[in-house]
Design an enzyme around this catalytic site. Structure first.
Site, short mmCIF file in Angstrom:
data_model
loop_
_atom_site.label_atom_id
_atom_site.label_comp_id
_atom_site.label_asym_id
_atom_site.label_seq_id
_atom_site.Cartn_x
_atom_site.Cartn_y
_atom_site.Cartn_z
N HIS A 1 4.11 -32.19 27.83
CA HIS A 1 3.81 -31.40 29.03
C HIS A 1 4.18 -32.15 30.31
CE1 HIS A 1 0.78 -28.39 27.09
NE2 HIS A 1 2.02 -28.25 26.66
N HIS B 1 9.91 -24.94 29.79
CA HIS B 1 11.04 -24.02 29.91
C HIS B 1 10.64 -22.69 30.52
CE1 HIS B 1 13.70 -26.69 27.79
NE2 HIS B 1 12.91 -26.73 26.74
N THR C 1 9.29 -31.78 36.28
CA THR C 1 10.11 -32.96 36.52
C THR C 1 10.35 -33.59 35.15
OG1 THR C 1 8.09 -34.23 36.89
CG2 THR C 1 9.23 -33.40 38.84
N TRP D 1 11.00 -36.71 34.31
CA TRP D 1 10.77 -38.14 34.19
C TRP D 1 9.29 -38.39 33.99
CZ3 TRP D 1 13.38 -35.94 38.34
CH2 TRP D 1 12.61 -35.69 39.47
N HIS E 1 1.99 -44.76 25.71
CA HIS E 1 2.91 -44.03 24.83
C HIS E 1 3.93 -44.96 24.17
CE1 HIS E 1 4.73 -40.36 23.31
NE2 HIS E 1 5.90 -40.94 23.52
#
Length: 185
Positions: A25, A30, A81, A83, A183
């Site tokens: 997320h 999309h 975004t 990134w 992550h």
């Protein structure tokens, strides 16, 4: 965040699933998918959803493609975004960012009981990205909203003359870096 010994994960559970969705997320949205021409997944006999098919909506194609693009690889628009910036918490636009902010000491909005505020009409939490909501996402959004606020409090103590915007920007940068480190490590 220093580690002195490797601690392997011995199982993958719902927290891992929630984390992956939380990260996705941050990177991809999309937009709404059209209901026409769904992917039809056959349901096995005795499935709790019944018999027949499960309709899965296809990702909407990029509307900016022209006839000159025929035969090229399909492309899809991304409304987020793309990134690692914590947009699942902060949003991908100024309007979304402003909606989650308290505008006091660089902090994000949070209810007195520690929960995220809810949108009036939908009841969904006020956060940067609240689609496909479930308890796993709720847990992570609340955790990292509280982490943002804890970082902002620490920054305010260390830099008491800085503006709300400065505190917010720096807390966001640190929180996004923390999520990226979790992550990747």
């Amino acid at each position: 965040m220093a580690r002195f010994e490797f601690k392997p994960a011995t199982s993958v559970n719902f927290i891992a699933a929630a984390w992956i969705q939380f990260m996705v997320h941050d990177w991809v949205d999309h937009g709404p998918n059209p209901s026409a021409n769904p992917i039809k997944v056959p349901l096995p006999s005795g499935d709790a959803l019944g018999s027949g098919y499960l309709d899965v909506r296809r990702t909407a194609s990029d509307p900016s493609r022209t006839a000159a693009d025929a035969g090229k690889v399909n492309t899809y628009r991304n409304h987020n975004t793309h990134w690692w910036d914590g947009s699942q918490l902060y949003g991908s636009s100024k309007a979304a960012s402003d909606k989650v902010r308290s505008f006091v000491d660089g902090k994000l909005k949070i209810n007195a009981d520690g929960t995220l505020p809810a949108e009036l009409l939908s009841g969904k939490p006020v956060t940067g990205f609240n689609e496909n909501w479930w308890v796993g996402l709720s847990m992570l959004h609340q955790l990292f909203t509280k982490e943002h606020n804890a970082i902002a409090t620490m920054l305010k103590q260390k830099y008491p003359t800085q503006s709300d915007q400065w505190l917010y920007d720096h807390a966001r940068l640190i929180n996004a870096a923390l999520m990226a480190k979790i992550h990747t490590v």
